[in-house]
Design a protein around this motif. Structure first.
Motif, PDB file in Angstrom:
ATOM      1  N   TRP A  62       0.812  -1.212   0.000  1.00  0.00           N
ATOM      2  CA  TRP A  62       0.000   0.000   0.000  1.00  0.00           C
ATOM      3  C   TRP A  62       0.848   1.265   0.000  1.00  0.00           C
ATOM      4  CZ3 TRP A  62      -4.930  -1.277  -0.695  1.00  0.00           C
ATOM      5  CH2 TRP A  62      -5.367  -2.516  -0.239  1.00  0.00           C
ATOM      6  N   ASN A 107       1.685   3.910  -2.873  1.00  0.00           N
ATOM      7  CA  ASN A 107       0.576   4.591  -3.542  1.00  0.00           C
ATOM      8  C   ASN A 107      -0.036   5.716  -2.723  1.00  0.00           C
ATOM      9  OD1 ASN A 107       0.593   2.809  -5.860  1.00  0.00           O
ATOM     10  ND2 ASN A 107      -0.272   1.240  -4.522  1.00  0.00           N
ATOM     11  N   TRP A 108       0.612   6.087  -1.612  1.00  0.00           N
ATOM     12  CA  TRP A 108       0.056   7.170  -0.795  1.00  0.00           C
ATOM     13  C   TRP A 108       0.153   8.521  -1.492  1.00  0.00           C
ATOM     14  CZ3 TRP A 108      -3.103   5.306   2.274  1.00  0.00           C
ATOM     15  CH2 TRP A 108      -2.842   4.224   3.110  1.00  0.00           C
ATOM     16  N   TRP A 118      -1.139   9.464  -4.083  1.00  0.00           N
ATOM     17  CA  TRP A 118      -2.433   9.869  -4.624  1.00  0.00           C
ATOM     18  C   TRP A 118      -3.213  10.715  -3.622  1.00  0.00           C
ATOM     19  CZ3 TRP A 118      -3.669   9.369  -9.591  1.00  0.00           C
ATOM     20  CH2 TRP A 118      -3.017   8.399 -10.343  1.00  0.00           C
ATOM     21  N   LEU A 119      -3.034  10.444  -2.319  1.00  0.00           N
ATOM     22  CA  LEU A 119      -3.792  11.143  -1.285  1.00  0.00           C
ATOM     23  C   LEU A 119      -3.027  12.304  -0.673  1.00  0.00           C
ATOM     24  CD1 LEU A 119      -5.373   8.072   0.549  1.00  0.00           C
ATOM     25  CD2 LEU A 119      -6.548   9.731  -0.904  1.00  0.00           C
ATOM     26  N   SER A 156     -14.803   6.621   5.965  1.00  0.00           N
ATOM     27  CA  SER A 156     -14.863   5.217   6.388  1.00  0.00           C
ATOM     28  C   SER A 156     -16.263   4.841   6.853  1.00  0.00           C
ATOM     29  CB  SER A 156     -13.848   4.965   7.508  1.00  0.00           C
ATOM     30  OG  SER A 156     -12.530   5.260   7.087  1.00  0.00           O
ATOM     31  N   TRP A 200     -11.993  -1.665 -10.763  1.00  0.00           N
ATOM     32  CA  TRP A 200     -11.341  -2.777 -10.061  1.00  0.00           C
ATOM     33  C   TRP A 200     -10.536  -3.644 -11.032  1.00  0.00           C
ATOM     34  CZ3 TRP A 200     -13.264  -5.604  -5.202  1.00  0.00           C
ATOM     35  CH2 TRP A 200     -13.611  -4.686  -4.208  1.00  0.00           C
ATOM     36  N   SER A 257     -15.027  -0.020  -1.556  1.00  0.00           N
ATOM     37  CA  SER A 257     -13.947   0.796  -2.124  1.00  0.00           C
ATOM     38  C   SER A 257     -13.701   2.032  -1.265  1.00  0.00           C
ATOM     39  CB  SER A 257     -14.298   1.206  -3.553  1.00  0.00           C
ATOM     40  OG  SER A 257     -14.489   0.082  -4.386  1.00  0.00           O
ATOM     41  N   VAL A 277     -10.244   2.677   1.011  1.00  0.00           N
ATOM     42  CA  VAL A 277      -9.395   3.845   0.765  1.00  0.00           C
ATOM     43  C   VAL A 277      -9.388   4.772   1.973  1.00  0.00           C
ATOM     44  CG1 VAL A 277      -9.117   5.913  -0.642  1.00  0.00           C
ATOM     45  CG2 VAL A 277      -9.696   3.741  -1.725  1.00  0.00           C
ATOM     46  N   TRP A 282      -6.339   5.346   4.629  1.00  0.00           N
ATOM     47  CA  TRP A 282      -5.899   6.740   4.781  1.00  0.00           C
ATOM     48  C   TRP A 282      -5.907   7.136   6.251  1.00  0.00           C
ATOM     49  CZ3 TRP A 282      -9.260  11.506   3.172  1.00  0.00           C
ATOM     50  CH2 TRP A 282      -8.468  12.669   3.185  1.00  0.00           C
TER      51      TRP A 282
END
Length: 242
Positions: free
Chosen positions: A3, A6-7, A9-10, A29, A106, A186, A190, A194
């Protein structure tokens, strides 16, 4: 698949929200959890409200984007009414389109993980001539994908879209519960990851690392969401009883 790489992106969203980033992750969440287990119970209302919001936002900004000499407020009201009615009257169509888009997303992510040649989840935009025609631009974007993705990605996405359309046409209720289960999960994954990354990063070490285990866990959670929502979703017209 790890994971951590790919952080990025946020990162812009985290910087923009500042001290409210963790709160936004927790709210996301919670929303994902509700959609995952009970979203289809309120599907028509949610689709209608979302369509109204999208119509209002598009109507407000379209005059500025295209330089139209008209008032955006009136267009926003018209867009909200038109899209809102379409969301209410064409509910199954919206659900089918959403399911196809989610399955395509997906499938695209899975294709990137399997056939991306180990590349990080990001896209390097090639140099594109602004005067080039659409086919040339699409060909450049296609060749810019890493690994075997130029051949695998279109097949995976096309297959996912076709599957979503078939499910929506033949089994409307199954399409509804599956769409909300995937959408909610999803968002939950995410936003949950996060939130953990910001507050409890040591918990990330407990998550499965290999791709097969991650896919198995996600599919099992989707199945749980479908089973629970199937029991909660009311039976509609005869075409929706399947």
């Amino acid at each position: 698949m790890s994971w951590e790489p790919n952080w990025h992106w946020l990162a812009p969203l985290t910087a923009w929200l500042g001290r409210y980033a963790l709160l936004a992750a927790l709210v996301g969440s919670a929303a994902g959890f509700v959609l995952w287990l009970a979203g289809s119970r309120f599907s028509r209302s949610l689709v209608t409200l979302l369509a109204v919001a999208v119509g209002a936002v598009l109507g407000m900004h379209l005059p500025r984007w295209f330089g139209w000499p008209i008032d955006g407020m009136g267009l926003a009201v018209g867009g909200a009414v038109v899209l809102g009615l379409s969301g209410f009257l064409l509910h199954n169509t919206w659900v089918g389109l959403s399911l196809s888009a989610l399955l395509a997303l997906w499938s695209g992510l899975a294709a990137w993980a399997v056939a991306g040649g180990g590349a990080r989840l990001e896209f390097q935009w090639p140099d594109i001539d602004p005067a080039a025609d659409a086919s040339t631009v699409l060909a450049s974007l296609w060749r810019a994908m890493p690994g075997d993705l130029p051949w695998v990605m279109p097949c995976a996405v096309a297959g996912a879209v076709a599957t979503g359309v078939v499910i929506a046409v033949v089994w409307p209720k199954r399409a509804r519960v599956l769409a909300y289960s995937i959408a909610g999960l999803s968002l939950l994954v995410v936003a949950g990851l996060w939130a953990m990354q910001m507050s409890r990063p040591q918990w990330l070490a407990l998550l499965p690392k290999d791709f097969v285990s991650q896919v198995a866990v996600l599919l099992a959670l989707v199945g749980i969401g479908v089973l629970i929502q199937w029991r909660l979703t009311p039976v509609g017209r005869p075409a929706e009883k399947q």
